[in-house]
Structures are given as structure tokens and as C-alpha cells.
Scaffold this motif. Structure first.
Motif, PDB file in Angstrom:
ATOM      1  N   ALA A 112       6.637   3.364   8.885  1.00  0.00           N
ATOM      2  CA  ALA A 112       6.757   4.359   9.956  1.00  0.00           C
ATOM      3  C   ALA A 112       5.428   5.066  10.203  1.00  0.00           C
ATOM      4  N   ASP A 113       4.697   5.380   9.130  1.00  0.00           N
ATOM      5  CA  ASP A 113       3.391   6.039   9.277  1.00  0.00           C
ATOM      6  C   ASP A 113       2.373   5.108   9.916  1.00  0.00           C
ATOM      7  N   LYS A 114       2.421   3.827   9.570  1.00  0.00           N
ATOM      8  CA  LYS A 114       1.526   2.853  10.209  1.00  0.00           C
ATOM      9  C   LYS A 114       1.808   2.794  11.701  1.00  0.00           C
ATOM     10  N   ASP A 115       3.089   2.685  12.037  1.00  0.00           N
ATOM     11  CA  ASP A 115       3.480   2.616  13.445  1.00  0.00           C
ATOM     12  C   ASP A 115       3.063   3.876  14.201  1.00  0.00           C
ATOM     13  N   GLU A 116       3.219   5.027  13.578  1.00  0.00           N
ATOM     14  CA  GLU A 116       2.841   6.302  14.212  1.00  0.00           C
ATOM     15  C   GLU A 116       1.337   6.373  14.434  1.00  0.00           C
ATOM     16  N   LEU A 117       0.576   5.898  13.477  1.00  0.00           N
ATOM     17  CA  LEU A 117      -0.882   5.880  13.611  1.00  0.00           C
ATOM     18  C   LEU A 117      -1.286   5.085  14.850  1.00  0.00           C
ATOM     19  N   ILE A 118      -0.700   3.923  15.032  1.00  0.00           N
ATOM     20  CA  ILE A 118      -1.012   3.069  16.179  1.00  0.00           C
ATOM     21  C   ILE A 118      -0.441   3.658  17.463  1.00  0.00           C
ATOM     22  N   ARG A 119       0.742   4.248  17.390  1.00  0.00           N
ATOM     23  CA  ARG A 119       1.332   4.872  18.579  1.00  0.00           C
ATOM     24  C   ARG A 119       0.424   5.978  19.114  1.00  0.00           C
TER      25      ARG A 119
ATOM     26  N   GLY B  30       0.807  -1.211   0.000  1.00  0.00           N
ATOM     27  CA  GLY B  30       0.000   0.000   0.000  1.00  0.00           C
ATOM     28  C   GLY B  30       0.841   1.261   0.000  1.00  0.00           C
ATOM     29  N   MET B  31       0.171   2.395   0.092  1.00  0.00           N
ATOM     30  CA  MET B  31       0.827   3.692   0.009  1.00  0.00           C
ATOM     31  C   MET B  31       1.332   4.195   1.361  1.00  0.00           C
ATOM     32  N   VAL B  32       0.927   3.572   2.462  1.00  0.00           N
ATOM     33  CA  VAL B  32       1.300   4.045   3.789  1.00  0.00           C
ATOM     34  C   VAL B  32       2.610   3.370   4.206  1.00  0.00           C
TER      35      VAL B  32
ATOM     36  N   ASP C  68      -6.962  -1.621  16.692  1.00  0.00           N
ATOM     37  CA  ASP C  68      -6.501  -2.922  16.205  1.00  0.00           C
ATOM     38  C   ASP C  68      -5.885  -2.716  14.825  1.00  0.00           C
ATOM     39  N   ARG C  69      -4.784  -3.394  14.573  1.00  0.00           N
ATOM     40  CA  ARG C  69      -4.072  -3.258  13.299  1.00  0.00           C
ATOM     41  C   ARG C  69      -3.927  -4.626  12.654  1.00  0.00           C
ATOM     42  N   THR C  70      -4.219  -4.686  11.365  1.00  0.00           N
ATOM     43  CA  THR C  70      -3.983  -5.887  10.577  1.00  0.00           C
ATOM     44  C   THR C  70      -3.180  -5.502   9.347  1.00  0.00           C
ATOM     45  N   ASP C  71      -2.112  -6.235   9.102  1.00  0.00           N
ATOM     46  CA  ASP C  71      -1.307  -6.065   7.897  1.00  0.00           C
ATOM     47  C   ASP C  71      -1.596  -7.255   6.988  1.00  0.00           C
ATOM     48  N   LEU C  72      -2.131  -6.976   5.828  1.00  0.00           N
ATOM     49  CA  LEU C  72      -2.442  -8.035   4.875  1.00  0.00           C
ATOM     50  C   LEU C  72      -1.159  -8.609   4.276  1.00  0.00           C
ATOM     51  N   GLY C  73      -1.226  -9.835   3.814  1.00  0.00           N
ATOM     52  CA  GLY C  73      -0.072 -10.491   3.204  1.00  0.00           C
ATOM     53  C   GLY C  73       0.164 -10.059   1.774  1.00  0.00           C
ATOM     54  N   ARG C  74      -0.783  -9.335   1.188  1.00  0.00           N
ATOM     55  CA  ARG C  74      -0.621  -8.844  -0.181  1.00  0.00           C
ATOM     56  C   ARG C  74      -1.509  -7.628  -0.373  1.00  0.00           C
ATOM     57  N   GLY C  75      -1.610  -7.176  -1.600  1.00  0.00           N
ATOM     58  CA  GLY C  75      -2.478  -6.039  -1.908  1.00  0.00           C
ATOM     59  C   GLY C  75      -1.711  -4.743  -2.028  1.00  0.00           C
ATOM     60  N   GLY C  76      -2.344  -3.795  -2.679  1.00  0.00           N
ATOM     61  CA  GLY C  76      -1.766  -2.474  -2.881  1.00  0.00           C
ATOM     62  C   GLY C  76      -2.723  -1.401  -2.422  1.00  0.00           C
ATOM     63  N   ARG C  77      -2.720  -0.289  -3.121  1.00  0.00           N
ATOM     64  CA  ARG C  77      -3.543   0.858  -2.752  1.00  0.00           C
ATOM     65  C   ARG C  77      -5.017   0.490  -2.651  1.00  0.00           C
ATOM     66  N   ASP C  78      -5.471  -0.406  -3.495  1.00  0.00           N
ATOM     67  CA  ASP C  78      -6.873  -0.832  -3.495  1.00  0.00           C
ATOM     68  C   ASP C  78      -6.986  -2.258  -2.960  1.00  0.00           C
ATOM     69  N   ALA C  79      -6.504  -2.455  -1.735  1.00  0.00           N
ATOM     70  CA  ALA C  79      -6.476  -3.805  -1.152  1.00  0.00           C
ATOM     71  C   ALA C  79      -7.861  -4.432  -1.101  1.00  0.00           C
ATOM     72  N   HIS C  80      -8.891  -3.603  -0.930  1.00  0.00           N
ATOM     73  CA  HIS C  80     -10.250  -4.147  -0.906  1.00  0.00           C
ATOM     74  C   HIS C  80     -10.629  -4.753  -2.253  1.00  0.00           C
ATOM     75  N   LEU C  81      -9.861  -4.446  -3.281  1.00  0.00           N
ATOM     76  CA  LEU C  81     -10.094  -5.028  -4.605  1.00  0.00           C
ATOM     77  C   LEU C  81      -9.061  -6.097  -4.939  1.00  0.00           C
ATOM     78  N   ASP C  82      -7.762  -5.787  -4.749  1.00  0.00           N
ATOM     79  CA  ASP C  82      -6.741  -6.730  -5.209  1.00  0.00           C
ATOM     80  C   ASP C  82      -6.294  -7.739  -4.144  1.00  0.00           C
ATOM     81  N   ALA C  83      -6.776  -7.615  -2.918  1.00  0.00           N
ATOM     82  CA  ALA C  83      -6.576  -8.647  -1.891  1.00  0.00           C
ATOM     83  C   ALA C  83      -7.940  -8.899  -1.239  1.00  0.00           C
TER      84      ALA C  83
END
Length: 127
Positions: A55-62, A50-52, A68-83
Motif C-alpha cells: 500500500a505504501d509503494k502504491d501511495e508513493l507512485i500515486r 523489504g520493509m515498505v 518509474d517503479r521496479t519491484d525486485l523478485g527477491r531481496g529484503g531491507r538491504d536489497a542492494h546487498l542481498d539481491a
């Protein structure tokens, strides 16, 4: 023609350009204080490509560790479509937990979900 919508008044644009522009402008405004003030259960889903940034993901959670945070095993900017399948699985699991992140048995869910593939969901408890 593909970008126009037929109506009784003739063909009109599918989107109001002023609304689209104001939405895009708002995306670039800092929202950290609003993010930290949220009191609703929140799930952040990130695609592997994805585009994030990490460090930005970690800061968001910090800034809001009860998220709750989930990191998908694949996908890009449109993860809801391509993953899609993985994204839907994460969403279904979250929704099946019931109100405010509780499992159907009423206990708080804090375990990883390794069968989702990718990085397990992380739950941070200390601020």
C-alpha cells in the motif's frame, strides 16, 4: 575496537552520534510535499521482502506518477546487498536509457522489463 577509527589524535568513533540521531529523526518526518515537488527523473526500487508495504509503494507512485517503479523478485531491507545482481541490472538499465529517462534512440521507455525477474517495471501516466 571494531567501531573505532584510528587517527593521529587516537581512536575516535566512526560516526558522530549526533549526526546519526538527527538523520534517524528526519526519516520519521513527513516528506510527501517534497516528494511530489521533485522534478528530476526518479526510479523507486523495491525489494520483494523489504520493509515498505504494498500500500505504501502504491501511495508513493500515486503521489508522483511520473516515477518509474521496479519491484525486485527477491531481496529484503538491504536489497542492494542481498539481491545485488538484480538491483545492479535494474540500475544499469535505467542509467543506459540516458538523460531524463530517454532511451539511446531518444524515445521514452515505457515497456516492462520481464527479463529482470519479479514484477516488471510499472510506468503510470495518469494522475
Amino acid at each position: 575496537m571494531a567501531d573505532l577509527l584510528p587517527t593521529d589524535e587516537g581512536l575516535v568513533p566512526r560516526f558522530d552520534a549526533a549526526v546519526v540521531q538527527s538523520t534517524i529523526d528526519a526519516v520519521h518526518e513527513p516528506r510527501g510535499d517534497e516528494w511530489e515537488a521533485l522534478t528530476v527523473p526518479t526510479l523507486a526500487i523495491f525489494a520483494k521482502h523489504g520493509m515498505v508495504s504494498g500500500a505504501d509503494k502504491d501511495e508513493l507512485i500515486r503521489r508522483r506518477p511520473e516515477t518509474d517503479r521496479t519491484d525486485l523478485g527477491r531481496g529484503g531491507r538491504d536489497a542492494h546487498l542481498d539481491a545485488f545482481d538484480e538491483w545492479i541490472d535494474v540500475l544499469r538499465r535505467r542509467l543506459s536509457r540516458g538523460r531524463f529517462g530517454e532511451s539511446r534512440t531518444g524515445t521514452r521507455c515505457r515497456r516492462s522489463v520481464p527479463e529482470l525477474g519479479g514484477v516488471p517495471r510499472q510506468r503510470l501516466t495518469a494522475r
